[in-house]
Design a protein around this motif. Structure first.
Motif, PDB file in Angstrom:
ATOM      1  N   MET A   1      42.693  47.669  36.454  1.00  0.00           N
ATOM      2  CA  MET A   1      42.436  47.796  37.904  1.00  0.00           C
ATOM      3  C   MET A   1      42.042  46.442  38.476  1.00  0.00           C
ATOM      4  SD  MET A   1      42.137  50.043  40.485  1.00  0.00           S
ATOM      5  CE  MET A   1      42.135  51.576  39.557  1.00  0.00           C
ATOM      6  N   SER A   2      42.629  46.128  39.596  1.00  0.00           N
ATOM      7  CA  SER A   2      42.356  44.841  40.238  1.00  0.00           C
ATOM      8  C   SER A   2      40.942  44.810  40.811  1.00  0.00           C
ATOM      9  CB  SER A   2      43.365  44.639  41.360  1.00  0.00           C
ATOM     10  OG  SER A   2      42.971  43.571  42.182  1.00  0.00           O
ATOM     11  N   ASP A   3      40.361  43.615  40.830  1.00  0.00           N
ATOM     12  CA  ASP A   3      39.061  43.451  41.478  1.00  0.00           C
ATOM     13  C   ASP A   3      39.207  43.066  42.946  1.00  0.00           C
ATOM     14  OD1 ASP A   3      37.712  44.032  39.176  1.00  0.00           O
ATOM     15  OD2 ASP A   3      37.696  41.937  38.505  1.00  0.00           O
ATOM     16  N   LEU A   4      40.442  42.929  43.413  1.00  0.00           N
ATOM     17  CA  LEU A   4      40.636  42.544  44.809  1.00  0.00           C
ATOM     18  C   LEU A   4      40.069  43.619  45.727  1.00  0.00           C
ATOM     19  CD1 LEU A   4      44.296  41.229  44.616  1.00  0.00           C
ATOM     20  CD2 LEU A   4      42.250  39.874  45.059  1.00  0.00           C
ATOM     21  N   PRO A   5      39.526  43.204  46.861  1.00  0.00           N
ATOM     22  CA  PRO A   5      38.997  44.216  47.783  1.00  0.00           C
ATOM     23  C   PRO A   5      40.123  45.091  48.336  1.00  0.00           C
ATOM     24  CG  PRO A   5      38.963  42.049  48.798  1.00  0.00           C
ATOM     25  CD  PRO A   5      39.387  41.840  47.377  1.00  0.00           C
ATOM     26  N   LEU A   6      39.832  46.371  48.479  1.00  0.00           N
ATOM     27  CA  LEU A   6      40.829  47.296  49.017  1.00  0.00           C
ATOM     28  C   LEU A   6      40.890  47.169  50.534  1.00  0.00           C
ATOM     29  CD1 LEU A   6      39.957  50.489  46.934  1.00  0.00           C
ATOM     30  CD2 LEU A   6      41.807  48.842  46.526  1.00  0.00           C
TER      31      LEU A   6
END
Lengths: 324, 324
Positions: free
Chosen positions: A1-6
């Protein structure tokens, strides 16, 4: 899972303000013959009537408009089997930016033609032996161009979600909404739009029955992949699995997944021809096929939104499908 | 020339109020690729997206709603090659009235199917040896049913003109408007609508080049007929000459007539498939063909309205045209 903000509902509204007037507000169609067949009141969001023939121009415009002026001359690079390719090519044309699209050698000709007509370059690769992500990243690096992903990007999701902003404002009180899902950029954007504008609407993925990674992911609570080599007529939505960002948005906001056969999708295309006078491509007809042939009993008699996501189908294939 | 009173702008507005909510307000589409081809800003009124696939439901609803309740059980009779037939059949279904349609034996199957699906009866006749007016009048007399003409009737003209009311309110400042003309019910109704809402817009008939009775009538100031046996691919608009009422309205309100070849009409259908994702029938594409291939130089760069009047084309013919 990406840590980029949703992306958030606010991002969708900002995208809507950013691109309105530069994309078509697509109409809602209704048809009493199809309502009778479905046993429900269908509201059809005709994204095939968007410029370039699919919703993809929305995300492309939202992304490219956020590239600073001084960086635009280096252009953009994208990889896509077709609709995203055309969206990027058109958005780049509108903004006078160079664009290169990495497309599979077996992409539908109509989509290749659309990209070329808008002045973009095409880099053609073999879907079975080459990795499009690597090719695109390498070219973008060499050029200093911006690489624009087709779905797993907050700005792309926000742009696609502008279709949901329009939809929620065009039709009150939808009980359910059906939308096809490949990577999931559109449906996750729509889910974010409805979260703030019509939170009672339940949103469902529509997929080919043997390519139902979203349905299985939603049922199990974890990202599921399609088996390698799984095929369907729906070229536009044959992504191996949900994206990290799109899944991050969708897992808690989508109600589940529904599936139809390729034959049901072909029949939905024929009914769209016959009764709606619309050209809908296979992937774009998946949600209509669900509404017509696989609507759960509990949804009968309700107000059901359906997104007709695109209409880029080769004339030969369309003619063949019309003949049944 | 008939002594019947001509419909007025006020009649069109009254029809609009009478049938709104019972017919679809059809959307205006724009497309930058077609604008480039035409060399003008085209605003496309997609009447093919009306229920039954053409504008004809408008006039049918306006006429049938004015039949007193006590007379409705005796039903309606109409004669038509197809689109009016479907409009009448659907309007009768909505109002629970029996309907019989006198149709030529060679009518497109899609139009026959549409009439039957809505529960109307069909009386099939031979276009070359029998007179449909007489057949229809005889049957209507026997049944005590209302005979509903397909164009030369003030209530039908007023109903079709509601498309013009929508169009004038949806798009400001059209310089020109192109609309195909068979009997002329639609274009005369639109001319009456624009007279009060946008009087500066010039309105032009679009016809097949060898079936250009309106163009010649407008050029000479007198009703001109087409030579018997004149043919075109545009089955929906092959009327021998302008109607008395439609000519009475149109002669002073239409700016002139423009014509295109059947091949240009086929190409317009292909471009509508490719770029608009719309199914447009041959007659319904005549105005688009004029805009794309026969636009007078003086109209280049201007705002040009185009009515896409219908989309009822058999799948086989459509497939054949797509293949070029």
């Amino acid at each position: 899972m990406s840590d980029l903000p949703l992306p958030t509902h606010t991002d969708i509204l900002a995208a809507y303000e950013r691109i309105r007037g530069q994309v078509v507000e697509t109409p809602i169609l209704t048809n009493s013959v199809l309502n009778e067949r479905a046993g429900a009141d269908l509201f059809l969001k005709a994204e095939c009537l968007q410029e370039t023939g699919s919703f993809k121009l929305r995300g492309a415009m939202n992304r490219l408009l956020q590239i600073p002026e001084e960086n635009r001359a280096a252009g953009v690079v994208a990889f896509s089997s077709g609709n995203h390719a055309q969206g990027i090519a058109r958005a780049a044309k509108y903004l006078s930016m160079p664009a290169l699209i990495v497309m599979p050698a077996d992409a539908p000709q109509v989509k290749v033609d659309g990209v070329l007509a808008d002045g973009a370059e095409i880099y053609s690769y073999d879907r079975n032996t080459e990795g499009r992500e690597e090719i695109a990243a390498t070219i973008a690096g060499e050029r200093g161009a911006v690489l624009v992903p087709s779905f797993d990007d907050a700005m792309i999701i926000a742009g696609q979600g502008t279709s949901g902003v329009e939809f929620a404002r065009q039709v009150d009180g939808l009980d359910h909404l059906m939308c096809c899902a490949g990577g999931g950029g559109l449906i996750s954007g729509i889910a974010l739009a409805f979260e703030g504008l019509s939170p009672e609407t339940q949103i469902w993925t529509a997929e080919p029955e043997h390519h139902n990674d979203w349905a299985r992911s939603l049922a199990t609570g974890h990202i599921q992949r399609n088996a390698p080599g799984t095929h369907s007529i729906c070229d536009a939505i044959l992504t191996p699995q949900p994206g990290d960002l799109t899944w991050g948005v969708g897992q808690s906001r989508l109600s589940g997944g529904l599936a139809v056969s390729d034959d049901q999708i072909r029949e939905a295309m024929r009914l769209a021809f016959r009764h709606l006078k619309l050209v809908v491509e296979p992937g774009g007809a998946a949600a209509l096929a669900v509404a017509l042939f696989a609507l759960p009993e509990a949804m009968k008699g309700q107000r059901v939104g359906v997104v007709l996501t695109g209409g880029n189908v080769d004339a030969d294939l369309f003619a063949q499908i019309l003949k049944g």
